[in-house]
Design a protein around this motif. Sequence first.
Motif, PDB file in Angstrom:
ATOM      1  N   GLU A 126       0.627  -1.167   0.796  1.00 37.04           N
ATOM      2  CA  GLU A 126       0.358  -0.325  -0.126  1.00 37.04           C
ATOM      3  C   GLU A 126       0.951   1.495  -0.010  1.00 37.04           C
ATOM      4  O   GLU A 126       0.417   2.438  -0.379  1.00 37.04           O
ATOM      5  CB  GLU A 126      -0.672   0.085   1.130  1.00 37.04           C
ATOM      6  CG  GLU A 126      -1.712  -1.227   1.104  1.00 37.04           C
ATOM      7  CD  GLU A 126      -2.893  -1.545   2.013  1.00 37.04           C
ATOM      8  OE1 GLU A 126      -2.540  -0.075   3.626  1.00 37.04           O
ATOM      9  OE2 GLU A 126      -3.998  -2.224   2.339  1.00 37.04           O
ATOM     10  N   LYS A 127       2.426   1.034   0.118  1.00 34.90           N
ATOM     11  CA  LYS A 127       3.072   2.136   0.767  1.00 34.90           C
ATOM     12  C   LYS A 127       3.753   2.251  -0.849  1.00 34.90           C
ATOM     13  O   LYS A 127       4.428   3.665  -0.575  1.00 34.90           O
ATOM     14  CB  LYS A 127       3.701   2.665   1.191  1.00 34.90           C
ATOM     15  CG  LYS A 127       3.520   2.210   2.956  1.00 34.90           C
ATOM     16  CD  LYS A 127       4.349   2.364   3.781  1.00 34.90           C
ATOM     17  CE  LYS A 127       3.693   2.161   5.907  1.00 34.90           C
ATOM     18  NZ  LYS A 127       4.510   2.281   6.573  1.00 34.90           N
ATOM     19  N   GLY A 128       3.576   1.502  -1.474  1.00 36.09           N
ATOM     20  CA  GLY A 128       4.445   1.924  -3.335  1.00 36.09           C
ATOM     21  C   GLY A 128       5.385   0.511  -3.192  1.00 36.09           C
ATOM     22  O   GLY A 128       5.919  -0.545  -2.178  1.00 36.09           O
ATOM     23  N   PHE A 129       6.194   0.586  -4.657  1.00 42.71           N
ATOM     24  CA  PHE A 129       6.758   0.286  -4.414  1.00 42.71           C
ATOM     25  C   PHE A 129       8.699   0.719  -5.508  1.00 42.71           C
ATOM     26  O   PHE A 129       7.992   2.107  -5.407  1.00 42.71           O
ATOM     27  CB  PHE A 129       6.867  -1.003  -5.698  1.00 42.71           C
ATOM     28  CG  PHE A 129       6.571  -1.030  -6.466  1.00 42.71           C
ATOM     29  CD1 PHE A 129       7.281  -0.862  -7.583  1.00 42.71           C
ATOM     30  CD2 PHE A 129       5.039  -0.453  -6.302  1.00 42.71           C
ATOM     31  CE1 PHE A 129       6.855  -1.036  -8.977  1.00 42.71           C
ATOM     32  CE2 PHE A 129       4.617  -0.727  -7.646  1.00 42.71           C
ATOM     33  CZ  PHE A 129       5.317  -0.923  -9.376  1.00 42.71           C
ATOM     34  N   PHE A 130       9.186   0.370  -5.371  1.00 50.88           N
ATOM     35  CA  PHE A 130      10.682   0.796  -6.104  1.00 50.88           C
ATOM     36  C   PHE A 130      10.921  -0.580  -6.708  1.00 50.88           C
ATOM     37  O   PHE A 130      11.437  -1.557  -5.932  1.00 50.88           O
ATOM     38  CB  PHE A 130      12.374   1.602  -5.343  1.00 50.88           C
ATOM     39  CG  PHE A 130      13.093   1.764  -6.552  1.00 50.88           C
ATOM     40  CD1 PHE A 130      13.396   2.912  -7.630  1.00 50.88           C
ATOM     41  CD2 PHE A 130      14.323   0.585  -6.220  1.00 50.88           C
ATOM     42  CE1 PHE A 130      13.960   3.247  -8.209  1.00 50.88           C
ATOM     43  CE2 PHE A 130      15.187   0.761  -7.300  1.00 50.88           C
ATOM     44  CZ  PHE A 130      15.347   1.864  -8.447  1.00 50.88           C
ATOM     45  N   LEU A 131      11.526  -0.716  -7.668  1.00 46.85           N
ATOM     46  CA  LEU A 131      11.671  -1.880  -9.115  1.00 46.85           C
ATOM     47  C   LEU A 131      12.598  -1.960 -10.176  1.00 46.85           C
ATOM     48  O   LEU A 131      12.429  -0.343 -10.239  1.00 46.85           O
ATOM     49  CB  LEU A 131      10.228  -2.752  -9.580  1.00 46.85           C
ATOM     50  CG  LEU A 131      11.217  -3.482 -11.051  1.00 46.85           C
ATOM     51  CD1 LEU A 131      11.900  -4.888  -9.868  1.00 46.85           C
ATOM     52  CD2 LEU A 131      10.350  -4.237 -11.243  1.00 46.85           C
ATOM     53  N   MET A 132      14.374  -1.810  -9.597  1.00 46.41           N
ATOM     54  CA  MET A 132      14.962  -1.542 -10.724  1.00 46.41           C
ATOM     55  C   MET A 132      15.131  -3.160 -11.692  1.00 46.41           C
ATOM     56  O   MET A 132      15.435  -4.181 -11.299  1.00 46.41           O
ATOM     57  CB  MET A 132      16.364  -1.233 -10.140  1.00 46.41           C
ATOM     58  CG  MET A 132      17.370  -0.930 -10.813  1.00 46.41           C
ATOM     59  SD  MET A 132      18.478  -1.842 -11.810  1.00 46.41           S
ATOM     60  CE  MET A 132      19.504  -3.222 -10.834  1.00 46.41           C
ATOM     61  N   VAL A 133      15.140  -2.697 -12.746  1.00 45.63           N
ATOM     62  CA  VAL A 133      15.424  -3.737 -13.609  1.00 45.63           C
ATOM     63  C   VAL A 133      16.156  -3.453 -14.711  1.00 45.63           C
ATOM     64  O   VAL A 133      16.933  -2.797 -15.191  1.00 45.63           O
ATOM     65  CB  VAL A 133      14.580  -4.282 -14.797  1.00 45.63           C
ATOM     66  CG1 VAL A 133      14.486  -5.365 -15.946  1.00 45.63           C
ATOM     67  CG2 VAL A 133      12.909  -4.807 -14.220  1.00 45.63           C
ATOM     68  N   GLU A 134      17.647  -4.752 -14.568  1.00 38.21           N
ATOM     69  CA  GLU A 134      19.146  -4.400 -15.861  1.00 38.21           C
ATOM     70  C   GLU A 134      18.944  -5.637 -16.092  1.00 38.21           C
ATOM     71  O   GLU A 134      18.696  -6.569 -16.190  1.00 38.21           O
ATOM     72  CB  GLU A 134      20.166  -3.981 -14.532  1.00 38.21           C
ATOM     73  CG  GLU A 134      21.540  -3.858 -15.538  1.00 38.21           C
ATOM     74  CD  GLU A 134      22.930  -4.403 -14.550  1.00 38.21           C
ATOM     75  OE1 GLU A 134      23.562  -3.802 -14.796  1.00 38.21           O
ATOM     76  OE2 GLU A 134      22.513  -5.471 -13.854  1.00 38.21           O
ATOM     77  N   CYS A 135      19.262  -4.529 -17.592  1.00 34.51           N
ATOM     78  CA  CYS A 135      19.647  -6.174 -18.837  1.00 34.51           C
ATOM     79  C   CYS A 135      21.137  -5.750 -18.861  1.00 34.51           C
ATOM     80  O   CYS A 135      21.803  -4.652 -19.341  1.00 34.51           O
ATOM     81  CB  CYS A 135      18.968  -5.724 -19.696  1.00 34.51           C
ATOM     82  SG  CYS A 135      20.080  -6.979 -21.550  1.00 34.51           S
ATOM     83  N   THR A 136      21.691  -6.473 -18.600  1.00 32.95           N
ATOM     84  CA  THR A 136      23.376  -6.694 -19.047  1.00 32.95           C
ATOM     85  C   THR A 136      23.713  -7.044 -20.227  1.00 32.95           C
ATOM     86  O   THR A 136      25.373  -7.201 -20.439  1.00 32.95           O
ATOM     87  CB  THR A 136      24.496  -7.616 -17.973  1.00 32.95           C
ATOM     88  OG1 THR A 136      24.711  -8.208 -17.993  1.00 32.95           O
ATOM     89  CG2 THR A 136      23.785  -6.430 -16.421  1.00 32.95           C
ATOM     90  N   ILE A 137      22.888  -7.542 -21.301  1.00 33.30           N
ATOM     91  CA  ILE A 137      23.510  -8.860 -21.991  1.00 33.30           C
ATOM     92  C   ILE A 137      23.744  -7.307 -23.067  1.00 33.30           C
ATOM     93  O   ILE A 137      24.864  -7.695 -24.235  1.00 33.30           O
ATOM     94  CB  ILE A 137      22.413  -9.120 -22.925  1.00 33.30           C
ATOM     95  CG1 ILE A 137      22.165 -10.707 -22.061  1.00 33.30           C
ATOM     96  CG2 ILE A 137      22.659  -9.348 -24.217  1.00 33.30           C
ATOM     97  CD1 ILE A 137      21.230 -11.282 -22.390  1.00 33.30           C
TER      98      ILE A 137
END
Length: 189
Positions: A126-137
Amino acid sequence: RAIGIITSDSITGATPAGFYAHVNSRGSYSDVADCAAASAFEILVGNANGKAWFAPKAAGGQRADTRNLLAEMTSAGYAVAEEPEAFAQAPQDQRVLGFMKKGTLDSETCLAQLTETALARLSKNEKGFFLMVECTITDGGGHGNNPELTVRGTLQVDWAVKAAVDFARKQNDTLVLVTADHETGGLTC
């Protein structure tokens, strides 16, 4: 807020570690793994190469000490996933530590699948979120002068961004940022 880190690199790699680790060198993988365990992030998913830094040598890992972070994190309520399907099926009340097996991060849509799963899990906070997505290819393709790898990485990022933007369009409070790593250009065919 809920926090998730997804990478096609090792979870102890420099970019993901930048979000939770405080060590003297990016090569201090055991120390970085210690910081990952201490972060208590809801999602920590990377490739299988990082798993060695979560277990001592006696248990098949690479740690010089006897600490077994896999056992510690499992005891602390983490589910361990080695395939995208296991990540998707992990109990919702558990955090997830993922070490994706070789080959599971090769398809054009693999990061999108992981992103969708992470967004569904993290958005329940309910407080929200942070998402980091990384592609190293893409980075690896540039360093290795491998145009095919670079294109595959670009497609993976494109599909992951699509998953994030599709999610954000259904919300009224989600920001999607896309940034680049350093340039390793000069590709030649």
